[in-house]
Design a protein around this motif. Structure first.
Motif, PDB file in Angstrom:
ATOM      1  N   PRO A   4    -111.385  13.393 -46.424  1.00 15.36           N
ATOM      2  CA  PRO A   4    -111.220  14.744 -45.865  1.00 15.36           C
ATOM      3  C   PRO A   4    -110.751  14.685 -44.405  1.00 15.36           C
ATOM      4  O   PRO A   4    -111.001  13.705 -43.701  1.00 15.36           O
ATOM      5  N   ALA A   5    -110.071  15.747 -43.973  1.00 17.39           N
ATOM      6  CA  ALA A   5    -109.669  15.864 -42.575  1.00 17.39           C
ATOM      7  C   ALA A   5    -110.931  15.871 -41.716  1.00 17.39           C
ATOM      8  O   ALA A   5    -111.926  16.503 -42.074  1.00 17.39           O
ATOM      9  N   ARG A   6    -110.883  15.172 -40.602  1.00 24.47           N
ATOM     10  CA  ARG A   6    -112.070  15.008 -39.757  1.00 24.47           C
ATOM     11  C   ARG A   6    -111.758  15.134 -38.272  1.00 24.47           C
ATOM     12  O   ARG A   6    -110.649  14.846 -37.821  1.00 24.47           O
ATOM     13  N   LEU A   7    -112.790  15.503 -37.536  1.00 26.21           N
ATOM     14  CA  LEU A   7    -112.803  15.423 -36.088  1.00 26.21           C
ATOM     15  C   LEU A   7    -113.265  14.011 -35.768  1.00 26.21           C
ATOM     16  O   LEU A   7    -114.381  13.621 -36.134  1.00 26.21           O
ATOM     17  N   ILE A   8    -112.417  13.219 -35.124  1.00 25.56           N
ATOM     18  CA  ILE A   8    -112.787  11.817 -34.912  1.00 25.56           C
ATOM     19  C   ILE A   8    -113.146  11.481 -33.460  1.00 25.56           C
ATOM     20  O   ILE A   8    -113.666  10.393 -33.211  1.00 25.56           O
ATOM     21  N   ALA A   9    -112.903  12.405 -32.533  1.00 28.76           N
ATOM     22  CA  ALA A   9    -113.341  12.196 -31.148  1.00 28.76           C
ATOM     23  C   ALA A   9    -113.317  13.528 -30.413  1.00 28.76           C
ATOM     24  O   ALA A   9    -112.554  14.434 -30.754  1.00 28.76           O
ATOM     25  N   ILE A  10    -114.177  13.626 -29.396  1.00 29.76           N
ATOM     26  CA  ILE A  10    -114.276  14.811 -28.542  1.00 29.76           C
ATOM     27  C   ILE A  10    -114.172  14.343 -27.097  1.00 29.76           C
ATOM     28  O   ILE A  10    -114.816  13.359 -26.709  1.00 29.76           O
ATOM     29  N   THR A  56    -108.048  22.251 -26.912  1.00 33.04           N
ATOM     30  CA  THR A  56    -106.798  21.640 -27.361  1.00 33.04           C
ATOM     31  C   THR A  56    -107.121  20.525 -28.350  1.00 33.04           C
ATOM     32  O   THR A  56    -108.150  19.864 -28.248  1.00 33.04           O
ATOM     33  N   LEU A  57    -106.220  20.355 -29.308  1.00 31.66           N
ATOM     34  CA  LEU A  57    -106.398  19.348 -30.360  1.00 31.66           C
ATOM     35  C   LEU A  57    -105.138  18.499 -30.434  1.00 31.66           C
ATOM     36  O   LEU A  57    -104.038  18.979 -30.114  1.00 31.66           O
ATOM     37  N   ILE A  58    -105.287  17.260 -30.872  1.00 36.19           N
ATOM     38  CA  ILE A  58    -104.140  16.393 -31.133  1.00 36.19           C
ATOM     39  C   ILE A  58    -104.460  15.509 -32.335  1.00 36.19           C
ATOM     40  O   ILE A  58    -105.615  15.124 -32.545  1.00 36.19           O
ATOM     41  N   GLU A  59    -103.433  15.207 -33.118  1.00 40.64           N
ATOM     42  CA  GLU A  59    -103.573  14.364 -34.300  1.00 40.64           C
ATOM     43  C   GLU A  59    -103.562  12.888 -33.891  1.00 40.64           C
ATOM     44  O   GLU A  59    -102.663  12.457 -33.165  1.00 40.64           O
ATOM     45  N   SER A  60    -104.509  12.125 -34.389  1.00 42.76           N
ATOM     46  CA  SER A  60    -104.515  10.684 -34.120  1.00 42.76           C
ATOM     47  C   SER A  60    -103.230  10.047 -34.651  1.00 42.76           C
ATOM     48  O   SER A  60    -102.691   9.109 -34.055  1.00 42.76           O
ATOM     49  N   GLU A  61    -102.721  10.598 -35.753  1.00 43.46           N
ATOM     50  CA  GLU A  61    -101.488  10.070 -36.343  1.00 43.46           C
ATOM     51  C   GLU A  61    -100.309  10.184 -35.368  1.00 43.46           C
ATOM     52  O   GLU A  61     -99.430   9.316 -35.341  1.00 43.46           O
ATOM     53  N   MET A  62    -100.281  11.258 -34.564  1.00 45.69           N
ATOM     54  CA  MET A  62     -99.178  11.436 -33.613  1.00 45.69           C
ATOM     55  C   MET A  62     -99.267  10.434 -32.465  1.00 45.69           C
ATOM     56  O   MET A  62     -98.241   9.987 -31.952  1.00 45.69           O
ATOM     57  N   ARG A  86    -107.929  13.737 -37.590  1.00 38.65           N
ATOM     58  CA  ARG A  86    -107.259  12.873 -38.557  1.00 38.65           C
ATOM     59  C   ARG A  86    -107.145  13.651 -39.868  1.00 38.65           C
ATOM     60  O   ARG A  86    -108.094  14.280 -40.309  1.00 38.65           O
ATOM     61  N   GLY A  87    -105.929  13.643 -40.450  1.00 37.69           N
ATOM     62  CA  GLY A  87    -105.742  14.235 -41.771  1.00 37.69           C
ATOM     63  C   GLY A  87    -105.403  15.703 -41.799  1.00 37.69           C
ATOM     64  O   GLY A  87    -105.516  16.334 -42.845  1.00 37.69           O
TER      65      GLY A  87
END
Length: 166
Positions: A4-10, A56-62, A86-87
Motif C-alpha cells: 500500500p501507499a505509505r508515508l515513509i518519513a516526516i 508539502t509532500l514529495i514522492e521518494s520515487e522522484m 511511496r506508492g
C-alpha cells in the motif's frame, strides 16, 4: 500484490532555511500545518506569499529518479518537503481529497522547485524536479501523522484510481 501507499518519513523545520529534521510523528493542525514547522508558525520563507501551504509532500520515487538522471543525490530533508511518500502519484492529487492515516488533506498545487531551493541545495533541482517536485496540500482535520501511515484516496465521482492497490 503491491505494498500500500505509505508515508515513509516526516520532516519539520522550526526556522526558515534550517535543514528540516526527521520525526517519527507530528501533530497536524487543520488549516495551519504541522506542529513545530515554520509554515504552521507563519514564518516560512514563503509565508507572506498568497496561497495556503499547510504541508508539502514529495514522492521518494522522484528523488530516486532525480539521482538517476543527474547523478546528484538530494536527500528527503534537502528537498524541504514535510512528507515523504511511496506508492502514490502526487501530481494527480491536485484538487482532490486524500487521507494519510486518520488525517484528511486536499491537494492544492504542485510544489515546483525554485531558486530558493536551488540556493539551499544545488542548481540541478531547477530542471530536475520541474513538475515532479511534490505537492502543496491543506490539512483538513486535526490529528497525528505517523511514519508508516497508509495513504488512501477519498472517493471522487468519475475519476480514475490514483493509488495503485493491485
Amino acid at each position: 500484490m503491491k505494498t500500500p501507499a505509505r508515508l515513509i518519513a516526516i520532516f519539520i523545520a522550526a526556522q526558515p532555511e534550517e535543514l528540516p529534521r526527521s520525526v517519527d510523528n507530528v501533530r497536524a493542525m487543520a488549516g495551519k500545518g504541522l506542529e513545530g514547522d515554520r509554515y504552521a508558525a507563519g514564518i516560512g520563507t514563503f509565508s507572506n506569499y498568497p496561497g495556503k501551504r499547510d504541508v508539502t509532500l514529495i514522492e521518494s520515487e522522484m528523488l530516486s529518479t532525480f539521482e538517476g538522471e543527474t547523478g546528484k543525490r538530494l536527500s528527503a530533508a534537502e528537498s524541504r518537503r514535510n512528507l515523504l511518500t511511496r506508492g502514490v502519484r502526487l501530481n494527480h492529487l491536485i484538487d482532490r481529497e486524500f487521507q494519510i492515516g486518520s488525517i484528511r488533506l486536499r491537494g492544492l498545487r504542485l510544489s515546483e522547485p525554485c531558486t530558493h531551493l536551488a540556493r539551499l541545495t544545488q542548481r540541478e533541482v531547477l530542471p530536475g524536479l520541474v513538475h515532479r517536485g511534490g505537492l502543496i496540500a491543506e490539512v483538513l482535520c486535526d490529528g497525528v501523522l505517523t511514519v508508516g501511515d497508509e495513504i488512501s484516496e477519498l472517493p471522487h465521482d468519475g475519476d480514475h484510481q490514483l493509488i495503485d492497490k493491485s
